[in-house]
Write a protein that holds these residues in place. Structure first.
Motif, mmCIF file in Angstrom:
data_model
loop_
_atom_site.group_PDB
_atom_site.id
_atom_site.type_symbol
_atom_site.label_atom_id
_atom_site.label_comp_id
_atom_site.label_asym_id
_atom_site.label_seq_id
_atom_site.Cartn_x
_atom_site.Cartn_y
_atom_site.Cartn_z
ATOM 1 N N HIS A 1 -4.902 -1.933 -3.404
ATOM 2 C CA HIS A 1 -3.999 -2.156 -4.539
ATOM 3 C C HIS A 1 -4.776 -2.897 -5.617
ATOM 4 O O HIS A 1 -5.944 -3.244 -5.431
ATOM 5 C CB HIS A 1 -2.830 -2.993 -4.054
ATOM 6 C CG HIS A 1 -3.337 -4.159 -3.321
ATOM 7 N ND1 HIS A 1 -3.451 -4.182 -1.952
ATOM 8 C CD2 HIS A 1 -3.894 -5.290 -3.773
ATOM 9 C CE1 HIS A 1 -4.039 -5.295 -1.598
ATOM 10 N NE2 HIS A 1 -4.319 -5.997 -2.679
ATOM 11 N N GLY A 2 -4.106 -3.186 -6.721
ATOM 12 C CA GLY A 2 -4.805 -3.810 -7.844
ATOM 13 C C GLY A 2 -4.469 -5.282 -8.004
ATOM 14 O O GLY A 2 -4.177 -5.728 -9.113
ATOM 15 N N ASP A 3 -4.542 -6.040 -6.921
ATOM 16 C CA ASP A 3 -4.201 -7.461 -7.018
ATOM 17 C C ASP A 3 -5.260 -8.160 -7.894
ATOM 18 O O ASP A 3 -6.435 -8.235 -7.510
ATOM 19 C CB ASP A 3 -4.180 -8.065 -5.612
ATOM 20 C CG ASP A 3 -3.297 -9.304 -5.532
ATOM 21 O OD1 ASP A 3 -2.360 -9.426 -6.345
ATOM 22 O OD2 ASP A 3 -3.534 -10.158 -4.661
ATOM 23 N N CYS B 1 0.877 -1.151 0.000
ATOM 24 C CA CYS B 1 0.000 0.000 0.000
ATOM 25 C C CYS B 1 0.924 1.214 0.000
ATOM 26 O O CYS B 1 2.137 1.081 -0.020
ATOM 27 C CB CYS B 1 -0.845 0.055 1.263
ATOM 28 S SG CYS B 1 -1.232 -1.562 1.913
#
Lengths: 432, 432
Positions: free
Chosen positions: B80-82, B46
């Motif tokens: 986040h963009g997991d 992050c």
């Protein structure tokens, strides 16, 4: 890895099936033109000057590049330390190190969010600790493990962590001869965090500094201790070569930051997997942050594979003396060094370092270091040993890149048999 | 990959055997506690402040971390963009993307020494070109491909290559709202090569500069063009999201440096594989040099796996409409956006951007961008949208990290179904 409670029969079926895979793959591999690790004309990651001069040579003299029919015309590239020597061991080891990864596995950025190093695969961490315990080359108790894309990335993570928050660039030193890559890596970003300050032996400022200690040392193979020994020093220990095929394991290393890599331990350079053992939690956290900013973690696929390979090494140490990885590799290195010393003696033009014998607690054997690189000196009138050997189509790295005289060169001892054979043959035939 | 001349029967046997492996692996996987990509409590990468505040929350209030029995108590991390959303597609795709690597394969540092990018696996290069041709999202003719440990490393390689040899740090700009990571990555090394100069819209110096263009943009999803447009500008195009599940492919992108990554294309973030398409040979050479100095190349294992996954995507486009990767993913994104807009409407407290429809030459369909992130604005009195959502146990990234007001947050649209469902459920229930 599989925590199935009732899956024994399926596991066995899986093992059988994997064995079948490996047999089929090996059969197919023998038929195809396998071009990984066997092309002797690589030009990559030499020193900048070397790469360009070799490329220009290769343009003007294509025979040095393309003629393979005559061994005498073949260029032997021993400039870098590509550890392809180990391929034959792993071919013989068979299927137990084959990794199988399904398309849906390991998709997330994250491996273990409860760990400081959130991208470290727990299985790799477990196998790394087990291997260190078996070999006895490093203390792992109370250490944080940080994974890296090779120890090169970890080295930079350590510099970042140690220099973090400083008001001026901290000096980075290493005693000559030092690993040629260190200087390039410290300098390429023109970082305001740290700066290259050269030979540790001549550093005498009363300011914080970082000393890099590679032991056994790259390029010359000697065991190393810190040389500055001032109160404001921070140490990074590079133990890429502190494994029992290269040097006697005299005691478990016990330092603040210790770097290791599979590249030189098991020979899997293409994986790009290294690990750091770090005493201080805050340093481990900052090193992790560096790797997050540099590459958002480390390949999971390679971590899985590294875990499997490291496990196989440990298993071989515990269960199988005749195929014990370190025993087999020790004997290969021992034979190679013996042949090199014979060639040097026959020629009379060169010298190599002599290493004092020591008792290895891992193998219960007394021997002198047999390094992954030979630090060869041209005796007599030859001032530029690298050029001299280049004229004999042997590519090496000049001593000048290591802060030393061009009378020295560094030569990889980890190339494939065919190249190593030709190298020692050519060396023995040289006369002044 | 296998060039066997007579090996057809063996290949078939291998395929059968692999299928057996996969079936067994799937069976076993259903039985074990599979902890990759399913732990909703990750704390990694992050923003710095976010990470620490979440960690302190989690220490003081363990219920936010450990209670899973009640969905209302569950923390949903969409910071986040997991891209774990894609896992279900790849589970269904079965064995054709399973990769098998023997212990002796891919040991060398080198992949193709005749290529500028000597660590790029030829198979990956081939499949990348094929995919771009099928999708029509980028020109590949006359381009050099440089592999990277994700596009994060390639972005830094591009900065290094473009700023190389300058006498003072070159300004790096991007129009707000810009990807929050850019600024951190530009600044963390305190490099003398380049410096962060903020919002591209307010850059008006008559000096060389580098402009970063992410299109569709992270965080807000809009298509982007350069905004500075001065004579001394150099451009880096980040096309992580220029794929037909997210946005209409209107024409093949044709720029000097274009960055792509499997993370957001296929969802394999854990591989850490990206690639750059680079027009200028010297720039490609310097980018390669950066990755050599940063990590001595890129994991071969992940390159092999990426080649296999990318091939499967291309195959699905050419041969199988019902399981066409981009079609399936387009419909998932479309449904998710539709549900988000419904939730926003029901709540009445938020707004989201509206995207103009365009014709997609790949899918022959007209639609508006449906980004991988939602750029949500808290309407009314709420000044700190991130804190507000955090109180509802939804972790997002504040607009302030993107150079914008804290009334905005960025929300990942690529998490797993269970999280996404809970997120939209909670959002629709919110009232001012």
């Amino acid at each position: 890895m599989w925590k199935s409670s009732e899956g024994w029969s399926m596991r066995h079926a899986l093992m059988l099936s994997l064995a079948l895979n490996v047999w089929l793959l090996l059969r197919l591999a023998h038929e195809r033109e396998y071009n990984l690790g066997t092309d002797e004309n690589f030009r990559g990651f030499c020193t900048e000057e070397k790469a360009s001069s070799f490329l220009s040579n290769s343009t003007s003299n294509s025979s040095a590049i393309d003629e393979f029919d005559d061994d005498q015309g073949r260029v032997i590239n021993l400039d870098h330390g590509d550890p392809t020597m180990y391929e034959s061991y792993w071919r013989q080891a068979g299927d137990k190190t084959t990794v199988v990864i399904s398309g849906w596995q390991a998709m997330s950025y994250f491996s273990d969010v409860r760990n400081i190093c959130w991208f470290l695969e727990p299985e790799l961490a477990k196998e790394v600790i087990r291997l260190h315990k078996i070999v006895g080359n490093a203390v792992t108790e109370g250490r944080h493990i940080v994974a890296g894309t090779g120890s090169t990335q970890l080295f930079q993570a350590a510099l970042y962590a140690l220099s973090y928050g400083g008001t001026e660039p901290i000096s980075v030193v290493s005693a000559t001869p030092y690993y040629s890559f260190y200087r390039q890596v410290v300098e390429y970003m023109k970082s305001g965090l740290y700066k290259w300050a050269g030979d540790a032996s001549s550093f005498n400022e009363d300011k914080p500094y970082i000393e890099l200690i590679t032991s056994p040392n790259n390029p010359d193979g000697f065991m190393r201790q810190p040389v500055v020994n001032r109160s404001k020093g921070m140490l990074v220990h590079d133990f890429a070569y502190y494994w029992p095929q290269y040097t006697p394991i005299t005691s478990p290393a016990d330092h603040d930051i210790m770097l290791f890599t599979v590249s030189k331990c098991t020979g899997h350079a293409g994986m790009r997997i290294g690990w750091a053992l770090v005493k201080d939690e805050e340093i481990a956290r900052r090193m992790t942050k560096y790797i997050e900013l540099s590459s958002i973690g480390v390949s999971k696929d390679s971590q899985f594979r590294a875990a499997k390979i490291v496990k196989a090494v440990s298993d071989s140490c515990e269960h199988a003396y005749d195929s014990n990885f370190f025993e087999v590799s020790y004997h290969v290195m021992s034979q190679r060094w013996s042949r090199l010393r014979d060639a040097v003696k026959k020629s009379g033009m060169f010298s190599t370092p002599k290493f004092p014998p020591a008792f290895c607690k891992y193998s219960n054997r007394t021997f002198g270091t047999q390094p992954a690189f030979a630090w060869l000196k041209c005796e007599g009138d030859i001032e530029d040993c690298e050029s001299f050997l280049r004229d004999h189509k042997i590519l090496t790295r000049s001593g000048k890149h290591f802060g030393m005289s061009p009378k020295y060169v560094r030569i990889s001892m980890l190339d494939q048999d065919s190249n190593y054979d030709l190298f020692t043959k050519r060396l023995s035939a040289m006369r002044s």
